[in-house]
Motif scaffolding. Structure first.
Motif, PDB file in Angstrom:
ATOM      1  N   ARG A 150      70.728  30.064  51.459  1.00  0.00           N
ATOM      2  CA  ARG A 150      70.979  29.494  52.785  1.00  0.00           C
ATOM      3  C   ARG A 150      70.591  28.026  52.691  1.00  0.00           C
ATOM      4  NH1 ARG A 150      68.156  34.625  54.601  1.00  0.00           N
ATOM      5  NH2 ARG A 150      66.343  33.289  54.352  1.00  0.00           N
ATOM      6  N   ILE A 151      71.591  27.191  52.408  1.00  0.00           N
ATOM      7  CA  ILE A 151      71.355  25.767  52.194  1.00  0.00           C
ATOM      8  C   ILE A 151      72.353  24.953  52.996  1.00  0.00           C
ATOM      9  CG2 ILE A 151      70.373  26.114  49.886  1.00  0.00           C
ATOM     10  CD1 ILE A 151      73.039  25.226  48.724  1.00  0.00           C
ATOM     11  N   TRP A 152      71.958  23.762  53.354  1.00  0.00           N
ATOM     12  CA  TRP A 152      72.832  22.827  54.048  1.00  0.00           C
ATOM     13  C   TRP A 152      72.226  21.443  53.971  1.00  0.00           C
ATOM     14  CZ3 TRP A 152      69.866  26.583  56.284  1.00  0.00           C
ATOM     15  CH2 TRP A 152      68.899  26.198  57.189  1.00  0.00           C
ATOM     16  N   PHE A 153      72.858  20.446  54.607  1.00  0.00           N
ATOM     17  CA  PHE A 153      72.293  19.105  54.675  1.00  0.00           C
ATOM     18  C   PHE A 153      72.062  18.782  56.141  1.00  0.00           C
ATOM     19  CE2 PHE A 153      76.778  18.454  55.196  1.00  0.00           C
ATOM     20  CZ  PHE A 153      76.869  17.441  56.125  1.00  0.00           C
ATOM     21  N   TRP A 154      71.378  17.666  56.399  1.00  0.00           N
ATOM     22  CA  TRP A 154      71.040  17.283  57.765  1.00  0.00           C
ATOM     23  C   TRP A 154      71.311  15.806  57.934  1.00  0.00           C
ATOM     24  CZ3 TRP A 154      66.782  14.241  59.642  1.00  0.00           C
ATOM     25  CH2 TRP A 154      66.517  14.374  61.001  1.00  0.00           C
ATOM     26  N   VAL A 200      66.710  23.895  52.333  1.00  0.00           N
ATOM     27  CA  VAL A 200      66.702  25.240  51.763  1.00  0.00           C
ATOM     28  C   VAL A 200      65.909  26.142  52.700  1.00  0.00           C
ATOM     29  CG1 VAL A 200      66.106  26.664  49.767  1.00  0.00           C
ATOM     30  CG2 VAL A 200      66.741  24.253  49.436  1.00  0.00           C
ATOM     31  N   GLU A 201      66.580  27.131  53.261  1.00  0.00           N
ATOM     32  CA  GLU A 201      65.911  28.059  54.163  1.00  0.00           C
ATOM     33  C   GLU A 201      65.227  29.147  53.351  1.00  0.00           C
ATOM     34  OE1 GLU A 201      67.368  31.055  57.577  1.00  0.00           O
ATOM     35  OE2 GLU A 201      68.107  29.014  57.747  1.00  0.00           O
ATOM     36  N   THR A 202      63.968  29.417  53.690  1.00  0.00           N
ATOM     37  CA  THR A 202      63.181  30.418  52.975  1.00  0.00           C
ATOM     38  C   THR A 202      62.508  31.357  53.967  1.00  0.00           C
ATOM     39  OG1 THR A 202      61.156  29.101  52.985  1.00  0.00           O
ATOM     40  CG2 THR A 202      62.659  28.766  51.133  1.00  0.00           C
ATOM     41  N   LYS A 214      54.129  33.201  57.452  1.00  0.00           N
ATOM     42  CA  LYS A 214      53.537  33.382  58.770  1.00  0.00           C
ATOM     43  C   LYS A 214      54.478  33.061  59.913  1.00  0.00           C
ATOM     44  CE  LYS A 214      48.985  32.101  57.056  1.00  0.00           C
ATOM     45  NZ  LYS A 214      47.911  31.124  57.119  1.00  0.00           N
ATOM     46  N   ARG A 215      55.434  32.184  59.678  1.00  0.00           N
ATOM     47  CA  ARG A 215      56.235  31.657  60.778  1.00  0.00           C
ATOM     48  C   ARG A 215      57.691  32.102  60.750  1.00  0.00           C
ATOM     49  NH1 ARG A 215      54.050  25.661  59.659  1.00  0.00           N
ATOM     50  NH2 ARG A 215      54.157  26.463  57.569  1.00  0.00           N
ATOM     51  N   GLY A 216      58.025  33.149  60.030  1.00  0.00           N
ATOM     52  CA  GLY A 216      59.427  33.564  59.943  1.00  0.00           C
ATOM     53  C   GLY A 216      60.206  32.646  59.025  1.00  0.00           C
ATOM     54  N   LEU A 217      61.432  32.324  59.385  1.00  0.00           N
ATOM     55  CA  LEU A 217      62.261  31.463  58.556  1.00  0.00           C
ATOM     56  C   LEU A 217      61.726  30.032  58.562  1.00  0.00           C
ATOM     57  CD1 LEU A 217      65.833  32.684  59.491  1.00  0.00           C
ATOM     58  CD2 LEU A 217      64.511  33.239  57.464  1.00  0.00           C
ATOM     59  N   GLU A 218      61.637  29.451  57.374  1.00  0.00           N
ATOM     60  CA  GLU A 218      61.173  28.090  57.219  1.00  0.00           C
ATOM     61  C   GLU A 218      62.200  27.305  56.409  1.00  0.00           C
ATOM     62  OE1 GLU A 218      56.396  28.892  57.258  1.00  0.00           O
ATOM     63  OE2 GLU A 218      57.398  28.777  55.323  1.00  0.00           O
ATOM     64  N   VAL A 219      62.120  25.985  56.479  1.00  0.00           N
ATOM     65  CA  VAL A 219      63.102  25.133  55.812  1.00  0.00           C
ATOM     66  C   VAL A 219      62.380  24.086  54.965  1.00  0.00           C
ATOM     67  CG1 VAL A 219      65.043  23.563  56.134  1.00  0.00           C
ATOM     68  CG2 VAL A 219      64.717  25.464  57.724  1.00  0.00           C
ATOM     69  N   GLU A 240      59.709  16.170  61.688  1.00  0.00           N
ATOM     70  CA  GLU A 240      59.342  15.935  63.083  1.00  0.00           C
ATOM     71  C   GLU A 240      60.291  16.690  64.021  1.00  0.00           C
ATOM     72  OE1 GLU A 240      59.405  12.189  66.087  1.00  0.00           O
ATOM     73  OE2 GLU A 240      58.390  11.858  64.173  1.00  0.00           O
ATOM     74  N   ALA A 241      61.586  16.653  63.717  1.00  0.00           N
ATOM     75  CA  ALA A 241      62.581  17.328  64.564  1.00  0.00           C
ATOM     76  C   ALA A 241      62.478  18.849  64.464  1.00  0.00           C
ATOM     77  CB  ALA A 241      63.987  16.870  64.167  1.00  0.00           C
ATOM     78  N   ALA A 242      62.188  19.369  63.278  1.00  0.00           N
ATOM     79  CA  ALA A 242      62.176  20.820  63.060  1.00  0.00           C
ATOM     80  C   ALA A 242      60.860  21.466  63.463  1.00  0.00           C
ATOM     81  CB  ALA A 242      62.487  21.134  61.603  1.00  0.00           C
ATOM     82  N   GLY A 243      59.809  20.699  63.545  1.00  0.00           N
ATOM     83  CA  GLY A 243      58.524  21.251  63.953  1.00  0.00           C
ATOM     84  C   GLY A 243      57.932  22.200  62.924  1.00  0.00           C
ATOM     85  N   GLU A 244      57.375  23.305  63.415  1.00  0.00           N
ATOM     86  CA  GLU A 244      56.644  24.239  62.550  1.00  0.00           C
ATOM     87  C   GLU A 244      57.517  24.919  61.492  1.00  0.00           C
ATOM     88  OE1 GLU A 244      54.144  27.048  64.448  1.00  0.00           O
ATOM     89  OE2 GLU A 244      53.134  25.545  65.655  1.00  0.00           O
ATOM     90  N   ARG A 245      58.808  24.980  61.710  1.00  0.00           N
ATOM     91  CA  ARG A 245      59.694  25.615  60.716  1.00  0.00           C
ATOM     92  C   ARG A 245      59.808  24.796  59.432  1.00  0.00           C
ATOM     93  NH1 ARG A 245      65.360  27.384  62.274  1.00  0.00           N
ATOM     94  NH2 ARG A 245      65.166  28.069  60.147  1.00  0.00           N
ATOM     95  N   ALA A 246      59.530  23.499  59.516  1.00  0.00           N
ATOM     96  CA  ALA A 246      59.701  22.622  58.353  1.00  0.00           C
ATOM     97  C   ALA A 246      58.523  22.744  57.401  1.00  0.00           C
ATOM     98  CB  ALA A 246      59.858  21.180  58.803  1.00  0.00           C
TER      99      ALA A 246
END
Length: 124
Positions: free
Chosen positions: A40-44, A56-58, A62-67, A91-97
């Motif tokens: 699960r990959i993309w660009f931003w 890269v989504e992993t 602890k936080r579910g899906l992360e990037v 900064e935009a993605a917050g805790e998921r990053a």
């Protein structure tokens, strides 16, 4: 017509950056597929021009899906500013990053403050 491209030409020509990015993306895909994971990959990219070459989504612990944000640079001496896109994404993605990587052609691992590391291509 057949055009032969040598490794030296590919590494120094106008497509060297995109070729390096493609190499890294394909290595990430190969590793994930080898682990039995669906890549699960993309660009931003923002409307203001901030971007990250690869996300890269992993599965987070602890936080579910992360990037994981990854920037690819065809230089042996990247400046701290090349991590601006990673910092903006985090900064935009917050805790998921997750912490981001700047993959470059140098030889040493560099810490660029909280959330960004410069990692030589040979260590990836």
């Amino acid at each position: 017509m057949f055009i032969a491209i040598t490794a030296a030409h590919a590494g120094a020509g106008p497509l060297a950056g995109p070729i390096l990015e493609n190499l890294l993306v394909m290595e990430v895909v190969k590793v994930l597929l080898g682990r039995g994971q669906d890549p699960r990959i993309w660009f931003w990219r923002t409307s203001k021009g901030m971007d990250v070459d690869l996300l890269v989504e992993t599965e987070g612990t602890k936080r579910g899906l992360e990037v994981v944000p990854v920037e690819v640079k065809r230089t042996a001496t990247p400046g701290w500013k090349v991590g601006d896109g990673i910092r903006a994404f985090r900064e935009a993605a917050g805790e998921r990053a997750r912490p981001g990587w700047v993959v470059y052609l140098g030889a040493e691992l560099r810490e660029w403050g909280e959330g960004t590391k410069a990692v030589p291509l040979g260590m990836v």
